[in-house]
Design a protein around this motif. Structure first.
Motif, short mmCIF file in Angstrom:
data_model
loop_
_atom_site.label_atom_id
_atom_site.label_comp_id
_atom_site.label_asym_id
_atom_site.label_seq_id
_atom_site.Cartn_x
_atom_site.Cartn_y
_atom_site.Cartn_z
N LEU A 297 0.82 -1.21 0.00
CA LEU A 297 0.00 0.00 0.00
C LEU A 297 0.86 1.27 0.00
N GLY A 298 1.83 1.32 0.90
CA GLY A 298 2.68 2.50 1.00
C GLY A 298 3.38 2.79 -0.32
N ALA A 299 3.89 1.71 -0.95
CA ALA A 299 4.61 1.87 -2.20
C ALA A 299 3.69 2.43 -3.28
N VAL A 300 2.43 1.97 -3.30
CA VAL A 300 1.49 2.44 -4.31
C VAL A 300 1.27 3.94 -4.14
N VAL A 301 1.14 4.37 -2.89
CA VAL A 301 0.97 5.80 -2.63
C VAL A 301 2.23 6.56 -3.08
N GLY A 302 3.40 6.00 -2.75
CA GLY A 302 4.66 6.61 -3.17
C GLY A 302 4.74 6.72 -4.69
N ILE B 91 16.87 -2.56 -3.78
CA ILE B 91 16.21 -1.28 -3.52
C ILE B 91 14.75 -1.35 -3.94
N ALA B 92 14.50 -1.90 -5.15
CA ALA B 92 13.13 -1.99 -5.64
C ALA B 92 12.27 -2.78 -4.66
N PHE C 137 21.86 12.82 -7.36
CA PHE C 137 21.29 13.39 -6.16
C PHE C 137 19.77 13.38 -6.21
N PHE C 138 19.24 13.83 -7.36
CA PHE C 138 17.78 13.84 -7.53
C PHE C 138 17.21 12.43 -7.36
N LEU D 92 14.00 8.64 -4.32
CA LEU D 92 13.78 7.31 -3.74
C LEU D 92 13.56 7.39 -2.24
N LEU D 93 14.35 8.26 -1.61
CA LEU D 93 14.23 8.41 -0.16
C LEU D 93 12.84 8.92 0.20
N LEU D 94 12.38 9.94 -0.54
CA LEU D 94 11.06 10.50 -0.28
C LEU D 94 9.96 9.47 -0.49
#
Lengths: 356, 337
Positions: A38-43, A287-288, A332-333, A338-340
């Motif tokens: 769920l969180g990933a979908v929102v991200g 990471i994915a 950097f971007f 990814l962090l966000l």
């Protein structure tokens, strides 16, 4: 973790109303809230919306197909890597294994002057053998998977270079594009279909297929339960009769299978392979899976989540290009994005768990 | 355990079956047999001189599995064969480990050293130590500016800025307006110099694009994305030969008309130039860098000869187009161009 308690609960009384939390009826919305992806979908939705506004060309069908292609090349590997992480293990050799697989196909076909399908078959066996090697060594030695697969990573990197140089005389393979069977193999692994004027790379179909298969295995089969169990705690799992060794070796073979698919895509897409490639890609897969909600400690996660994680990565890495940002800051971007996405993911999950 | 053993046996059986099938499933086109049939072998192996068997070491900043450095080595080895030289080679893309490698060859008291100065500061000390130990040094490929100051005999290579300028001029001649410079290693000084050189002479607009060089699908999709987002781009310049065919695929996927040009050469680039999918290639002749370095060291040991008169010896840039491609195809296939 949770698996350790399950057998105890199983023996508990079932007559009382709501005595077993798993039998309590939950609304579909509630059930959705508790899914790991769920969180990933929102991200993903956030990243998607962001680039829809930041880049004019991002929403074009052709651009989305490019983003999907980029996502799929990571996503194909992220699926089994996610299963492996749910099972509580890592594979640092996954990135180089893809290149090994491609090298074996290419060099076997070339040196034997064989139909390329023969090379593809040999490569499948060799790649699966690498997976078995990882899993077997892991379960026999009980060493951390980090160490075992780091060893495999270095050995494969060396073998890729050494063998290629020994056999081909140069560090990249010779082109096999003029050999028999190449066209049909390319159709399977590296073609693109035109659907409604949009080019769809075949890797996207492979990716969807793998996600569907993995999701079915995880949620609908006994093997799926085993994977969650060994990730939750392998001693507890073994105590309740889960074949831990078999499950772990199977998970490494799953990674090998996907590495084979990716490797064949690499080979038939570019028809000559650079033996030094692939180093570092293993982190993209991890990471994915992690962005997609798989816990680094095992026992929790989903294949769909890993797919969404790969999609976030694909969108972020290509969206930056579509947005035409200064390339000096590209990495950097990418990292910030990814962090966000991951923070948003964690925040949403916490909220979801709180409302359970 | 028993189950595992059965599994192993099954795998062995299947492997044997596939091997047997492979003998039947031969390809009548391409493959090694076709290569042998071409039988374009270079003459080699025999020394042409009877000077003592000196040992020359070459240490480069190449990463693992780099096609370019393979060609440099091929050149060096053939010169070594001819000059009765024992040739040893080491490489490391980390400057610190590269200098350690050089030191280890100094410790072995080799008779001559060939080094690259991609990160000159890191190599300064060790080159000075070689000089102190009486080992002649020739620098190749990168580091033309630092070579003389560090005490090297000669520098053999291409000036990256000059090579970039040649690209800019060639793009002007072809009437290009908006070009893309694709860098496959972020932070590589030589790559920046190439793009900056091209930007200097190119009359149109030139943009940079960074791609992940060790991940071909990423290279492809990133170039694709760039071409989709900017339809005005009419030429793409890649900085390494392996990336040119990938850029061609990206251009086709993106439905762009851009011309693909590249630095460096390999068999696929020669094919691409011939069939028109690539516009031009700028070759710095890596074979020559290896060959000349060994030969010049030999000349110095044998006859105290020094070439260049204190100036670098340029091996490039040489602009290669469709009309030269046919002649070069054979040489790219055997790995010397």
């Amino acid at each position: 973790m949770s698996t350790a308690e399950t057998p105890v609960k199983d023996s508990g009384p079932r007559d009382g109303k709501g005595s077993d939390e798993r039998l309590v009826h939950r609304s579909p919305a509630r059930r959705l809230m508790s899914r790991p992806e769920l969180g990933a979908v929102v991200g993903a939705a956030a990243v998607f919306l962001f680039f829809s506004f930041a880049a004019d060309t991002f929403l074009q069908a052709s651009s989305l197909s490019t983003v999907l292609y980029a996502s799929s090349t990571i996503g194909i590997m992220a699926v089994p890597v996610a299963l492996l992480m749910i099972g509580g293990e890592f594979d640092l050799s996954a990135g180089v294994m893809v290149v090994s697989s491609a090298l074996v196909s290419s060099m076997f076909s070339y040196q034997m002057t064989a139909n390329v399908w023969v090379g593809v078959g040999v490569s499948l066996l060799v790649t699966l053998a690498i997976g078995v090697f990882n899993g077997f060594l892991l379960t026999r030695t009980k060493l951390p998977s980090f160490i075992i697969t780091l060893g495999t990573f270095f050995m494969l990197t060396g073998l890729n270079l050494g063998f290629t140089k020994l056999i081909s005389g140069t560090v990249s393979t010779k082109s096999i594009a003029d050999m028999e069977g190449f066209d049909s193999a390319r159709a399977l692994f590296a073609s693109h279909l035109n659907i409604g004027g949009v080019d769809i790379q075949v890797t996207i179909l492979w990716w969807i297929g793998l996600v569907a298969l993995a999701t079915w295995v995880l949620l609908r089969t006994r093997v799926g339960n085993w994977i969650f169990a060994v990730g939750g705690g392998s001693d507890a799992a073994r105590a309740v009769g889960v074949p831990v060794t078999k499950t772990k070796i199977g998970l490494y073979m799953g990674v090998a299978l996907a590495a084979w698919i990716s490797g064949q895509h690499l080979l038939f897409s570019y028809d000559a392979i650079q033996s030094g490639d692939g180093v570092g890609n293993e982190f993209l897969y991890i990471i994915a899976a992690a962005v997609g909600g798989c816990l680094m400690t095992g026992g929790y996660g989903s294949a769909i989540g890993a797919a969404v994680g790969a999609f976030i990565f694909g969108m972020a890495s290509k969206g930056i290009v579509y947005a035409q940002w200064n390339p000096d800051w590209y990495k950097f971007f990418l990292g910030a994005m990814l962090l966000l996405a991951t923070l948003l993911n964690a925040w949403v999950r916490k909220r979801a768990e709180a409302t359970k | 355990m028993a189950r595992v053993r059965t599994g192993v046996r099954a795998v062995t059986a299947v492997l044997a079956a596939v091997l047997a099938a492979s003998l039947a499933g031969c390809s009548s086109t391409g493959g090694k047999r076709a290569e042998e049939a071409r039988a374009a072998q270079t003459a080699g192996g025999k020394a042409a001189v009877n000077t003592p068997r000196w040992t020359f070491a070459m240490v480069t900043h190449s990463g693992d599995g780099d096609t370019f450095w393979d060609i440099v080595q091929n050149g060096a080895r053939q010169a070594a064969d001819k000059d009765n030289i024992k040739f040893v080679y080491g490489h490391d893309k980390e400057a610190q480990r590269q200098s350690q490698l050089v030191q280890s060859y100094i410790d072995q008291k080799v008779d001559g050293l060939i080094v690259t100065l991609a990160k000159p500061d890191a190599m300064k000390d060790v080159v000075a130590r070689a000089e102190k130990a009486g080992i002649p040094v020739i620098t190749v490929n990168s580091g033309a500016e630092a070579s003389k100051a560090y005490g090297a005999l000669t520098h053999v290579g291409q000036d990256e800025t000059v090579a970039g300028e040649a690209v800019g001029e060639e793009l002007n001649e072809r009437g290009r307006k908006k070009a893309l410079c694709v860098l496959h290693e972020q932070g590589n000084v030589g790559h920046e110099q190439r793009c900056d050189g091209a930007r200097k002479t190119f009359k149109g607009e030139m943009q940079k694009l960074y791609v992940e060089g060790t991940n071909m699908p990423d290279v492809q999709s990133t170039i694709e994305a760039k071409l989709q987002s900017d339809r005005g781009i009419d030429s793409v310049v890649t900085l390494g030969a392996p990336f040119a065919p990938t850029a061609v695929k990206a251009k086709e996927q993106a439905g762009s008309d851009a011309e693909i040009d590249t630095f460096d050469l390999n068999a696929k680039v020669a094919d691409g130039l011939k069939d028109g999918s690539l516009g031009f290639a700028v070759d710095q002749q890596p074979y020559l860098q290896g060959y000349q370095a060994v030969d010049l060291l030999w000349l110095y040991k044998y006859n105290a000869d020094v070439l260049g008169g204190g100036k670098p010896v340029f091996t490039g840039p040489q602009v290669i187009t469709k009309k030269d491609a046919a002649a070069l195809q054979e040489y790219t296939k055997r790995g010397t161009r």
